[in-house]
Design a protein around this motif. Structure first.
Motif, short mmCIF file in Angstrom:
data_model
loop_
_atom_site.label_atom_id
_atom_site.label_comp_id
_atom_site.label_asym_id
_atom_site.label_seq_id
_atom_site.Cartn_x
_atom_site.Cartn_y
_atom_site.Cartn_z
N ASP A 15 33.47 42.87 34.77
CA ASP A 15 32.20 43.12 35.44
C ASP A 15 32.45 43.32 36.95
O ASP A 15 33.24 42.58 37.54
CB ASP A 15 31.31 41.88 35.20
CG ASP A 15 30.03 41.94 35.97
OD1 ASP A 15 29.14 42.70 35.55
OD2 ASP A 15 29.93 41.27 37.02
N GLU A 16 31.80 44.31 37.53
CA GLU A 16 32.05 44.63 38.96
C GLU A 16 31.78 43.44 39.88
O GLU A 16 32.56 43.14 40.79
CB GLU A 16 31.13 45.77 39.42
CG GLU A 16 31.61 47.14 39.05
CD GLU A 16 30.76 48.22 39.70
OE1 GLU A 16 29.83 47.90 40.48
OE2 GLU A 16 31.00 49.40 39.41
N LEU A 17 30.63 42.79 39.62
CA LEU A 17 30.26 41.72 40.56
C LEU A 17 31.18 40.52 40.43
O LEU A 17 31.57 39.92 41.43
CB LEU A 17 28.80 41.30 40.35
CG LEU A 17 27.78 42.35 40.78
CD1 LEU A 17 26.36 41.85 40.55
CD2 LEU A 17 27.96 42.70 42.26
N ARG A 18 31.55 40.22 39.20
CA ARG A 18 32.45 39.07 39.02
C ARG A 18 33.83 39.39 39.59
O ARG A 18 34.48 38.53 40.18
CB ARG A 18 32.55 38.71 37.54
CG ARG A 18 31.22 38.17 37.03
CD ARG A 18 31.42 37.28 35.86
NE ARG A 18 32.35 36.19 36.19
CZ ARG A 18 32.75 35.29 35.33
NH1 ARG A 18 32.35 35.37 34.09
NH2 ARG A 18 33.58 34.33 35.68
N THR A 19 34.27 40.61 39.39
CA THR A 19 35.57 41.00 39.94
C THR A 19 35.52 40.92 41.47
O THR A 19 36.44 40.40 42.12
CB THR A 19 35.93 42.45 39.53
OG1 THR A 19 35.77 42.57 38.11
CG2 THR A 19 37.35 42.80 39.92
N THR A 20 34.44 41.42 42.02
CA THR A 20 34.29 41.40 43.49
C THR A 20 34.33 39.96 44.01
O THR A 20 35.03 39.65 44.97
CB THR A 20 32.95 42.06 43.90
OG1 THR A 20 32.96 43.39 43.40
CG2 THR A 20 32.78 42.07 45.40
N ARG A 21 33.57 39.11 43.33
CA ARG A 21 33.51 37.73 43.79
C ARG A 21 34.88 37.06 43.68
O ARG A 21 35.33 36.39 44.60
CB ARG A 21 32.46 36.96 42.99
CG ARG A 21 31.96 35.74 43.72
CD ARG A 21 30.71 35.16 43.10
NE ARG A 21 29.62 36.10 43.09
CZ ARG A 21 28.87 36.38 42.02
NH1 ARG A 21 29.11 35.80 40.87
NH2 ARG A 21 27.89 37.25 42.09
N ALA A 22 35.55 37.29 42.56
CA ALA A 22 36.88 36.69 42.37
C ALA A 22 37.84 37.19 43.45
O ALA A 22 38.59 36.41 44.05
CB ALA A 22 37.41 37.04 40.99
N ALA A 23 37.79 38.48 43.73
CA ALA A 23 38.71 39.05 44.73
C ALA A 23 38.37 38.50 46.12
O ALA A 23 39.26 38.17 46.90
CB ALA A 23 38.63 40.57 44.71
N GLN A 24 37.09 38.39 46.41
CA GLN A 24 36.70 37.88 47.72
C GLN A 24 37.13 36.42 47.88
O GLN A 24 37.54 36.01 48.97
CB GLN A 24 35.19 38.01 47.91
CG GLN A 24 34.76 39.45 48.16
CD GLN A 24 33.26 39.62 48.23
OE1 GLN A 24 32.51 38.75 47.77
NE2 GLN A 24 32.81 40.72 48.79
N GLU A 25 37.02 35.66 46.81
CA GLU A 25 37.44 34.26 46.89
C GLU A 25 38.94 34.15 47.16
O GLU A 25 39.41 33.18 47.73
CB GLU A 25 37.10 33.53 45.58
CG GLU A 25 35.62 33.20 45.49
CD GLU A 25 35.20 32.75 44.10
OE1 GLU A 25 34.00 32.56 43.91
OE2 GLU A 25 36.09 32.59 43.22
N LEU A 26 39.67 35.17 46.78
CA LEU A 26 41.11 35.19 47.04
C LEU A 26 41.42 35.75 48.42
O LEU A 26 42.59 35.93 48.79
CB LEU A 26 41.81 36.04 45.97
CG LEU A 26 41.82 35.40 44.58
CD1 LEU A 26 42.02 36.44 43.50
CD2 LEU A 26 42.91 34.34 44.51
N GLY A 27 40.39 36.08 49.16
CA GLY A 27 40.59 36.57 50.51
C GLY A 27 40.70 38.09 50.59
O GLY A 27 41.01 38.63 51.65
#
Ligand SMILES: Cc1ncc(COP(=O)(O)O)c(C=O)c1O
Length: 467
Positions: free
Chosen positions: A408-420
């Protein structure tokens, strides 16, 4: 008062830079502690047998970087603890952006912001300071009055040469208007074109979702046109004008193919149509020879907008519009009516920076760095997440990732953002449905952190269908 051990190499030149560097390292290494008072510039100059101006320059550099503070009557001291380090170093713990979790980013706190933003920790502070110093010590006082709303002549002269040389643009100083970035340039041009007739403006689909409100606010009626593997689908174009990112489409990263470039020109000449070329990140091209801008092929049809936002820093808010002379004049007048023009000291400084080779040198250095970072990210993605389709890697500061089934785009985005990782979902940028995708900026992701970040993404996303 500190007694300083500073070693300089007189054969090397750049003595002020050497002194600044020695002091910086002493502060970083703890040899000079917060609050320590430094010798008066005159005394240190005598000790080192250099001119006082050289020491003044070194101190000023470190004041600008936040390592030193200077107070009248007290002198210069190492920045006291409470305020130390805020100027050049990112804070140790980031404030999470709204909607993000508090998980500690493995890549450090400072890879946020836009995926197209540069690595601001490499802003050429010393050389820029030298340019600003040069301006402040040389321009006559009257030059600081209200300037020409089209920009200071020295900068237009330098930029015209730069754009001819580097972007193969067909510009002279009278074609150029200095503006506060591509965003303002597009707004002004659309206001001017919209005064002549209500404007039906074709926009790429997908396109930067930040630009849409700006274009609408400028009065344009937007007509989305699909982007495919060759860039904008010119056969499906309609409208009076089009805004296009040919060097590196945002967000897909596609470079407009040569047949499409030709077709776009034909479209413009077939009617009284205008091409607005958004050249936002064209300086960064990694694998092929740079593609010249469209404006150089059709200077009477194409209006080129560019800025220093990706090459130097978005916060400078300095950019340009290159347009046929009558339109450039109308844009200049519009700028005068809007807010009387851009800050003049920065304009003179950029002119000096260009003239003395600082801009080219910085770009060369950053291109090498970004290329390493891009390669590391692309390699890590290929090794760890081969199911992700990586696109748009020829140029710019971001890659476009088409996501595998179930991601999912939003979940991927959130996961990537959490990784910096600086990441945005593409869905909100689309008018018509398209594959699930995100953009990821690599400008601030050091090469040695890429694998760790991608592995982190893999771990996070492997569980996404479970909960
Ligand atoms: C595609 C695109 N165009 C234009 C801009 C705005 O650039 P500027 O800072 O020059 O206004 C951005 C900023 O992120 C961008 O991504």
């Amino acid at each position: 008062m500190a007694d300083l051990h500073i070693q300089i190499n007189r054969d090397e030149g750049g003595i002020a830079g050497q002194i600044a560097s020695e002091l910086r390292e002493s502060i970083r290494g703890g040899r000079l502690t917060p609050g320590t008072r430094l010798p008066a510039t005159r005394d240190l100059a005598t000790d080192l047998q250099v001119s006082r101006g050289v020491v003044v320059e070194a101190y000023e550099q470190l004041v600008a970087e936040g390592f030193l503070v200077s107070k009248v009557g007290v002198g210069t001291q190492v920045t006291p603890k409470a305020t130390a380090r805020t100027a050049t170093r990112p804070k140790a713990s980031p404030r999470p952006e709204p909607g993000h979790s508090n998980a500690a980013p493995v890549c450090g706190p400072y890879y946020g912001h836009r995926p197209t933003s540069p690595d601001l920790s490499h802003f050429p502070r010393e050389r820029w300071l030298a340019s600003v110093r040069h301006v402040l010590t040389t321009v006559p006082s009257d030059a600081l009055d209200y300037g020409d709303p089209g920009g200071v002549p020295e900068l237009r002269e330098e930029l015209a040469g730069y754009l001819r040389r580097v972007r193969a643009a067909d510009v002279r100083p009278e074609n150029l208007v200095i503006v506060g970035g591509v965003a303002q340039g597009l707004s002004l041009v659309l206001h001017v074109l919209g005064r002549r007739r209500p404007l039906r403006l074709a926009v790429e689909d997908p396109t930067s979702h930040r630009q849409v409100p700006l274009l609408r606010r400028a009065g344009a009626h937007l007509v989305p046109v699909p982007v495919d593997e060759e860039g904008l689908d010119v056969r499906r174009l309609s409208g009076d004008a089009v805004v296009v990112t040919p060097a590196h489409q945002y967000p897909t990263g596609v470079v407009l193919s040569p047949p499409r470039r030709a077709a776009l020109m034909e479209w413009a000449y077939a009617g009284d149509r205008t091409i607005l070329e958004d050249d936002y990140d064209a300086e960064f091209r990694f694998d092929r020879d740079p593609v010249g801008c469209l404006q150089g092929l059709a200077p009477d049809r194409v209006i080129l907008s560019g800025s220093v936002s990706k090459a130097m820093a978005p916060g400078l808010r300095l950019g340009w519009v290159a347009a046929p002379p009558d339109l450039a004049e109308a844009v200049r007048r519009a700028r005068g009516e809007l807010d009387l023009g851009s800050p003049v000291i920065e304009q003179y400084a950029l002119a000096h920076f260009l003239r003395t080779g600082g801009y080219d040198k910085h770009l060369r250095r950053m291109r090498r760095k970004y290329r390493r970072r891009r390669d590391a990210l692309v390699t890590a993605l290929a090794e760890e997440l081969p199911e992700v389709r990586v696109k748009g890697i020829d140029a710019g500061l971001h890659v476009y990732l088409e996501l595998p089934d179930g991601w999912d785009e939003l979940r991927t985005t959130r996961a990537a953002q959490e990784l910096g990782l600086s990441t945005e979902p593409v869905g909100p940028m689309r008018e018509s449905p398209g594959p699930a995708a995100v953009v990821v900026g690599f400008a601030r992701l050091p090469a040695h952190k890429a694998a760790e970040a991608v592995r982190g993404l893999k771990v996070r996303m492997s569980g996404q269908n479970v909960d």
